[in-house]
Design a protein around this motif. Sequence first.
Motif, mmCIF file in Angstrom:
data_model
loop_
_atom_site.group_PDB
_atom_site.id
_atom_site.type_symbol
_atom_site.label_atom_id
_atom_site.label_comp_id
_atom_site.label_asym_id
_atom_site.label_seq_id
_atom_site.Cartn_x
_atom_site.Cartn_y
_atom_site.Cartn_z
ATOM 1 N N LEU A 124 33.285 35.146 35.168
ATOM 2 C CA LEU A 124 33.235 33.837 36.039
ATOM 3 C C LEU A 124 33.861 32.518 35.559
ATOM 4 C CD1 LEU A 124 29.422 34.501 36.675
ATOM 5 C CD2 LEU A 124 31.223 34.964 38.183
ATOM 6 N N PRO A 125 34.040 31.609 36.264
ATOM 7 C CA PRO A 125 34.903 30.372 35.948
ATOM 8 C C PRO A 125 34.170 30.069 34.527
ATOM 9 C CG PRO A 125 34.234 30.236 38.341
ATOM 10 C CD PRO A 125 33.746 31.642 37.905
ATOM 11 N N GLU A 126 34.844 29.516 33.646
ATOM 12 C CA GLU A 126 34.369 28.940 32.444
ATOM 13 C C GLU A 126 33.558 28.097 32.586
ATOM 14 O OE1 GLU A 126 37.741 28.055 29.808
ATOM 15 O OE2 GLU A 126 38.230 30.233 29.658
ATOM 16 N N LYS A 127 33.624 26.987 33.462
ATOM 17 C CA LYS A 127 33.027 26.030 33.581
ATOM 18 C C LYS A 127 31.579 26.184 34.359
ATOM 19 C CE LYS A 127 36.835 22.599 33.100
ATOM 20 N NZ LYS A 127 37.422 21.540 33.804
ATOM 21 N N VAL A 128 31.272 27.328 34.726
ATOM 22 C CA VAL A 128 30.032 27.694 35.347
ATOM 23 C C VAL A 128 29.019 27.737 34.476
ATOM 24 C CG1 VAL A 128 28.787 29.520 36.428
ATOM 25 C CG2 VAL A 128 31.006 28.981 37.497
ATOM 26 N N SER A 129 27.892 26.839 35.108
ATOM 27 C CA SER A 129 26.426 26.746 34.252
ATOM 28 C C SER A 129 25.543 27.869 34.917
ATOM 29 C CB SER A 129 26.120 25.370 34.227
ATOM 30 O OG SER A 129 24.699 25.201 33.615
ATOM 31 N N CYS A 130 25.144 28.386 33.990
ATOM 32 C CA CYS A 130 24.244 29.615 34.475
ATOM 33 C C CYS A 130 22.803 29.396 34.062
ATOM 34 C CB CYS A 130 24.666 31.197 33.654
ATOM 35 S SG CYS A 130 26.036 31.695 34.355
ATOM 36 N N ARG A 147 42.497 32.052 42.360
ATOM 37 C CA ARG A 147 43.929 31.937 42.897
ATOM 38 C C ARG A 147 44.969 32.890 42.248
ATOM 39 N NH1 ARG A 147 44.124 25.433 44.311
ATOM 40 N NH2 ARG A 147 43.054 25.631 46.353
ATOM 41 N N GLU A 148 44.765 32.958 40.937
ATOM 42 C CA GLU A 148 45.632 33.944 40.210
ATOM 43 C C GLU A 148 44.620 35.203 39.712
ATOM 44 O OE1 GLU A 148 48.768 33.689 39.772
ATOM 45 O OE2 GLU A 148 48.763 31.629 40.779
ATOM 46 N N TYR A 149 44.654 36.299 40.702
ATOM 47 C CA TYR A 149 43.741 37.247 40.287
ATOM 48 C C TYR A 149 44.064 37.898 39.060
ATOM 49 C CZ TYR A 149 41.223 41.573 41.586
ATOM 50 O OH TYR A 149 40.121 42.558 41.543
ATOM 51 N N GLU A 150 45.044 38.287 38.701
ATOM 52 C CA GLU A 150 45.841 39.168 37.740
ATOM 53 C C GLU A 150 45.085 38.344 36.392
ATOM 54 O OE1 GLU A 150 46.339 42.326 37.628
ATOM 55 O OE2 GLU A 150 46.459 42.306 39.811
ATOM 56 N N ARG A 151 45.656 37.007 36.368
ATOM 57 C CA ARG A 151 45.335 36.187 35.249
ATOM 58 C C ARG A 151 43.859 35.752 34.970
ATOM 59 N NH1 ARG A 151 50.364 32.283 34.947
ATOM 60 N NH2 ARG A 151 50.102 32.360 37.120
ATOM 61 N N GLU A 152 42.907 36.003 36.280
ATOM 62 C CA GLU A 152 41.658 35.432 36.229
ATOM 63 C C GLU A 152 41.795 33.970 36.232
ATOM 64 O OE1 GLU A 152 38.822 37.593 34.100
ATOM 65 O OE2 GLU A 152 39.508 39.528 34.516
ATOM 66 N N GLU A 153 42.516 33.179 36.995
ATOM 67 C CA GLU A 153 42.439 31.605 36.856
ATOM 68 C C GLU A 153 41.841 31.245 38.094
ATOM 69 O OE1 GLU A 153 46.367 30.100 36.622
ATOM 70 O OE2 GLU A 153 46.860 31.296 34.635
ATOM 71 N N TRP A 154 40.568 30.784 37.607
ATOM 72 C CA TRP A 154 39.523 30.113 38.599
ATOM 73 C C TRP A 154 39.844 28.628 38.852
ATOM 74 C CZ3 TRP A 154 36.134 32.983 41.433
ATOM 75 C CH2 TRP A 154 35.846 34.291 41.031
ATOM 76 N N HIS A 155 39.719 28.104 40.081
ATOM 77 C CA HIS A 155 40.028 26.787 40.290
ATOM 78 C C HIS A 155 38.809 26.199 41.040
ATOM 79 C CE1 HIS A 155 44.389 26.635 39.360
ATOM 80 N NE2 HIS A 155 44.245 28.073 39.660
#
Length: 360
Positions: free
Chosen positions: A241-247, A278-286
């Motif tokens: 998941l996105p790194e900045k997501v707080s669970c 937006r960058e599926y292969e590199r798993e880059e979340w925006h």
Amino acid sequence: MNSQRCGFFPDEVVLQILSRLPIKSLFRSRTVCKLWYRLVSDKYFIHLYNEASAKNPMLLVEVSDSLGSRSNLIVVDNQRGVSEFSLDFLKDRVKVRASCNGLLCCSSIPDKGVYYVCNPMTREFKLLPKSRERHVTRFYPDGEATLVGLACNLSTQKFNVVLAGYHRTFGHRPDGTFICMVYDSESNKWRKFVSFQDDQFTHMNKNQVVYVNGALHWLTGSCSCILVLDLDYDIWRKMSLPEKVSCGSGNRFYLLESDGCLSVVQISDAWMRIWVLREYEREEWHLVDTVSLRCIKGLVPGIFPICQTGEYVFLATHKQILVFYRQTRVWKEMYSVKNSSTLPLWYSAHAFRSTIFSCR
């Protein structure tokens, strides 16, 4: 298609107009002339129609009466409002298990292990052949697959159905074996592969399966990762998941599609945050949007995002369907249940789009 002139307009203008009609209106228009009659089977027009449809995702929800004996399917369209239709052409009591690119995968309620794929707009359907697996003794805990996925490729007009769940031998507890059955519409056959999984899934996790980049995606119940099934290689893998997501406490997460990309929507008491891969292969979340929920504060604990585009988000509550317009920051009620319903609307809500896609 062959260039022809339709009355006073160039044929391309007519095609663009027809590609924006609802399917029912399009099929009625076939009686106008021979050219229009041939349109629904023309590859170029099908591509044009489905391309326009992809930009207008809708919300499909099952509405039951107070006794739960009857139910109707409601489609909420941002452009055309609310319409109602039925799956009575299946001649079976079914529940919708998955939705993808205009097709629905439905399971029979009285007959476990019986599945249909249908296009509710054209009323075409296919009864899937039964696999050799004995569903009642193979899937834990209730004999039904834990995960049901539908992958429809608009370019090839082929589809796959995925049934996956924990294995159990009759009279024994599950041993961690995760069985996956994949139906291929081209071969009309099932294939099977086995792996080991320890993830659990909530009801919304199961409902919100997303097909992008040739793979099916489910958010795990712990919200620790996204479980991905690569249909080209029959391999399960996990995506972060996105790194900045707080669970932490008070945060809920939902997996959606956004204009062909994978998206995670985070809802807290005061905010809705939308992330796009937006960058599926590199798993880059925006992080693409942060929405204040102050004006619908009373609804927040029971609100669930169902589908979206870059322009709007559809959300379901117990009795309402809302749309949030991302440019104007305006909320609008699109539908509400007038009488008592046995289940909340979000419980049976799916993303949907109207396409020309034959399932036969």
